[in-house]
Write an enzyme that holds these catalytic residues in place. Structure first.
Site, PDB file in Angstrom:
ATOM      1  N   GLN A  70      39.421  41.539  51.631  1.00  0.00           N
ATOM      2  CA  GLN A  70      40.303  40.406  51.351  1.00  0.00           C
ATOM      3  C   GLN A  70      40.814  39.754  52.627  1.00  0.00           C
ATOM      4  OE1 GLN A  70      40.916  39.060  48.409  1.00  0.00           O
ATOM      5  NE2 GLN A  70      39.888  40.617  47.195  1.00  0.00           N
ATOM      6  N   ASP A 130      39.455  48.460  55.056  1.00  0.00           N
ATOM      7  CA  ASP A 130      38.802  47.665  54.022  1.00  0.00           C
ATOM      8  C   ASP A 130      39.213  46.209  54.251  1.00  0.00           C
ATOM      9  OD1 ASP A 130      37.955  46.320  51.808  1.00  0.00           O
ATOM     10  OD2 ASP A 130      38.963  47.601  50.336  1.00  0.00           O
ATOM     11  N   CYS A 148      40.747  46.005  39.439  1.00  0.00           N
ATOM     12  CA  CYS A 148      40.177  47.216  40.044  1.00  0.00           C
ATOM     13  C   CYS A 148      41.196  47.924  40.936  1.00  0.00           C
ATOM     14  CB  CYS A 148      38.916  46.896  40.853  1.00  0.00           C
ATOM     15  SG  CYS A 148      37.628  46.154  39.880  1.00  0.00           S
ATOM     16  N   HIS A 169      41.970  49.130  46.367  1.00  0.00           N
ATOM     17  CA  HIS A 169      40.979  48.763  45.358  1.00  0.00           C
ATOM     18  C   HIS A 169      40.217  50.036  44.971  1.00  0.00           C
ATOM     19  CE1 HIS A 169      37.146  46.977  43.925  1.00  0.00           C
ATOM     20  NE2 HIS A 169      37.811  45.858  43.749  1.00  0.00           N
ATOM     21  N   LYS A 217      32.907  36.939  49.120  1.00  0.00           N
ATOM     22  CA  LYS A 217      34.300  36.487  49.130  1.00  0.00           C
ATOM     23  C   LYS A 217      34.576  35.545  50.296  1.00  0.00           C
ATOM     24  CE  LYS A 217      36.041  40.840  47.165  1.00  0.00           C
ATOM     25  NZ  LYS A 217      36.311  40.602  45.752  1.00  0.00           N
TER      26      LYS A 217
HETATM   27  C1  LIG Z   1      40.351  44.975  48.649  1.00  0.00           C
HETATM   28  C2  LIG Z   1      38.964  45.073  48.100  1.00  0.00           C
HETATM   29  N1  LIG Z   1      38.164  46.063  48.478  1.00  0.00           N
HETATM   30  C3  LIG Z   1      36.918  46.194  48.030  1.00  0.00           C
HETATM   31  C4  LIG Z   1      36.405  45.312  47.115  1.00  0.00           C
HETATM   32  C5  LIG Z   1      35.014  45.508  46.619  1.00  0.00           C
HETATM   33  O1  LIG Z   1      34.220  44.431  46.935  1.00  0.00           O
HETATM   34  P1  LIG Z   1      32.765  44.291  46.306  1.00  0.00           P
HETATM   35  O2  LIG Z   1      32.955  44.256  44.827  1.00  0.00           O
HETATM   36  O3  LIG Z   1      32.259  43.015  46.861  1.00  0.00           O
HETATM   37  O4  LIG Z   1      31.987  45.465  46.747  1.00  0.00           O
HETATM   38  C6  LIG Z   1      37.188  44.257  46.673  1.00  0.00           C
HETATM   39  C7  LIG Z   1      36.666  43.298  45.673  1.00  0.00           C
HETATM   40  O5  LIG Z   1      37.343  42.846  44.788  1.00  0.00           O
HETATM   41  C8  LIG Z   1      38.500  44.135  47.176  1.00  0.00           C
HETATM   42  O6  LIG Z   1      39.295  43.142  46.773  1.00  0.00           O
END
Ligand SMILES: Cc1ncc(COP(=O)(O)O)c(C=O)c1O
Lengths: 410, 147
Positions: A202, A199, A367, A123, A225
């Protein structure tokens, strides 16, 4: 406990909404999840009875508020099996948590020419902070490539990791649904002398998480999430690493002392929690963790595995070559997040057509633009399922796609 | 809820299926690139300007039916027009999309017919898609500023 999706769905007031006499089919939980009554009530109840500043005042109400806040921190610790409660740092979201690691740990430990390894399915939140460090510190980024079915291609992992200082990777792709072999990746990082940053944005909402079993050094995730409110995220890090890092944001709460000639940091976790935190949101995250834990994370994973197994075969059986579903075909290594291409219909148009049936899917680059380029697409449509999605929701998607192609056939 | 037929008028789908003025123009033609960060759509607008008139225009890139058809109609509408007329048309189109230029209260000249562009009026009922419809128009402005 048996897993009853109909009962679970009843916990979510928003999912009871009917629009144009049709029920809502919410398939965008990888984006953000809906909230159960238990979380909404916990937040209202807290604001109605115990809301007060934390860590600052001597009166009883403030003590209650602080206790509730710290209790939620404890719930976070148990949820991911972190060794210590003071290793749980509250941030705004996973993005801020990843930035904290990149800028604080990376800023102090990385120098010109140092290598950070990422994967091609990250992401933007796990890419851009490192690009920023490349610009400011001259670090070098290396990328773990993907296999044709959207898993990490680990063939050359050891040589990619050679000399690296950090390996930062997702535990589950938000586009492909791929679940990565976190334990193996952490071990490979350590064998190369690199730290492992996971990370979990998900993964954590959908699976049992155990940072000790993984052997991870850092983990990041977002409350919104996982049935909790937005505005709150978590960074977990090994105490030893967190203690050695410089602070990230400066201000109130993160100091032990401030003088005209400088300041002294507070102990963990306050050191990384500058300013007034989102107090009620932390209570909400705690309630979400209690809610998910009562249902059982392994039950949730099992439900989603069944859902994705069903969805993969329903979509492929019905639409054959008209549909391309990205990511692994084996439900063992994937979550219930499906990105797909349907005929030649642009994802934006597809989601517009599905919206007529109140089916909420995401259309876009999610993203993850480097990954989209790899898939040869500007955008995909993505349906993502969670504990409250039934097989009926899958059927609704499958049925609504019928005819979606006709309007736009080139 | 507005129906799909409000959005996907036949003329829009026609421009989507058979986009006009697709291609590139070699330098010294002015080129601008636009991105819709929301959905990843990308568009390139190339214009040949001489004596204050857009002599030729070409469109590249990919996108959804709304962004592609809007770009196609835009290219047809501005080809051969003076820059002044084009700037007015852009304002008018964005006005139709309920986007006003901040700090500009001067009246919009509505004397000319919008032609095919009228078909995009339905987009306003789908606020998320307004960005798709105006992407090529904003990119055209960039190309004019680069020229
Ligand atoms: C794999 C992953 N990492 C990081 C993020 C970033 O999360 P946030 O927008 O809640 O900071 C997301 C959100 O879509 C994600 O799917």
């Amino acid at each position: 406990m048996s897993f009853d999706v109909a009962l679970i769905k009843k916990d979510f007031p928003l999912l009871q909404r009917v629009i144009n006499n049709k029920p809502l089919v919410y398939l965008d939980s990888a984006n953000t999840s809906q909230k159960p009554r238990q979380v909404i009530d916990a937040m209202s109840h807290f604001m109605e009875t115990s809301y007060a500043p934390i860590n600052r005042s001597a009166y009883q109400l403030a003590a209650e508020s602080t206790d509730a806040f710290e209790h939620a921190r404890g719930l976070c610790r148990t949820f991911i099996n972190a060794p210590r409660t003071n290793e749980i740092i509250f941030t705004k979201n996973a993005t801020e948590a990843l930035n904290l690691v990149a800028h604080s740990w990376g800023g102090a430990n990385l120098h010109r020419g140092d290598v950070v390894v990422l994967t091609q399915m990250e992401h933007h939140a796990n890419i851009v902070p490192w690009h920023m460090l490349a610009a400011s510190h001259g670090i070098e980024l290396r990328w773990v490539p993907l296999t044709d079915d959207g898993q990490l291609d680990l063939t050359n992992l050891d040589s990619l990791l050679k000399g690296a200082k950090a390996f930062s990777f997702t535990a589950m792709s938000n586009v492909l649904g791929t679940i990565t072999p976190v334990q193996q990746l952490c071990a490979a990082a350590h064998a190369a002398g690199a730290i492992a940053i996971v990370d979990g944005c998900q993964y954590v909402p959908h699976n049992v998480t155990d940072v000790v079993a993984w052997g991870a050094d850092f983990l990041t995730f977002s409350s919104h999430k996982m049935c909790g409110p937005s505005g709150i995220g978590v960074l977990w890090g090994r105490e030893e690493l967190l203690n050695a890092m410089p602070p990230f944001l400066g201000g109130g709460n993160m100091i032990a002392d401030v003088r005209l000639d400088g300041f002294t940091c507070a102990e963990l976790p306050a050191k990384f929690e500058a300013g007034t935190p989102p107090i009620t949101e932390v209570i909400g995250l705690g309630a979400a963790i209690s809610y998910l834990t009562a249902i059982g994370m392994s039950n949730i994973r099992q439900h989603e595995k069944e859902t994705v197994t069903y969805a993969l075969s329903a979509l492929n059986d019905r639409y054959g070559n008209d549909i391309t579903i990205h990511g692994p075909s084996d439900p063992e290594v994937r979550g219930a997040t499906l990105s797909f291409k349907f005929k030649d219909v642009h994802p934006h148009d597809l989601s517009q057509v599905l919206d007529q049936s109140n089916i909420c899917v995401r259309a876009g680059h999610h993203c993850a633009k480097p990954l989209m380029r790899l898939l040869g697409a500007n955008a995909t449509a993505r349906a993502s399922f969670y504990l409250y999605n039934s097989l009926d929701d899958v059927d609704a998607l499958v049925n609504a796609l019928e005819g979606a192609g006709d309007l736009f056939s080139l | 809820m507005p129906g799909l037929e409000d959005l996907y008028r036949e003329i829009i789908l026609d421009h989507y299926r058979t986009p006009r003025n697709r291609g590139e123009l070699a330098p010294p033609a002015s080129k601008a690139e636009g991105h819709n960060p929301l959905c990843g759509d990308e568009i390139q607008v190339y214009i040949d300007v001489a004596d204050g008139v857009v002599r030729d225009i070409k469109i590249g890139g990919q996108g959804c039916s709304i962004s592609q058809s809007s770009a196609s109609m835009m290219s047809a509408a501005v080809k051969g027009k003076s820059i002044d007329d084009i700037r007015n048309l852009v304002r008018r189109f964005k006005h139709m999309m309920s986007i006003e230029e901040e700090g500009n209260d001067s009246p919009i000249d509505e004397s000319q017919s919008l032609g095919d562009l009228e078909a995009l009026q339905g987009v306003v009922k789908f606020p998320v898609r307004i960005k798709c419809a105006v992407l090529s128009w904003n990119t055209l402005l960039d190309a004019l500023n680069n020229a």
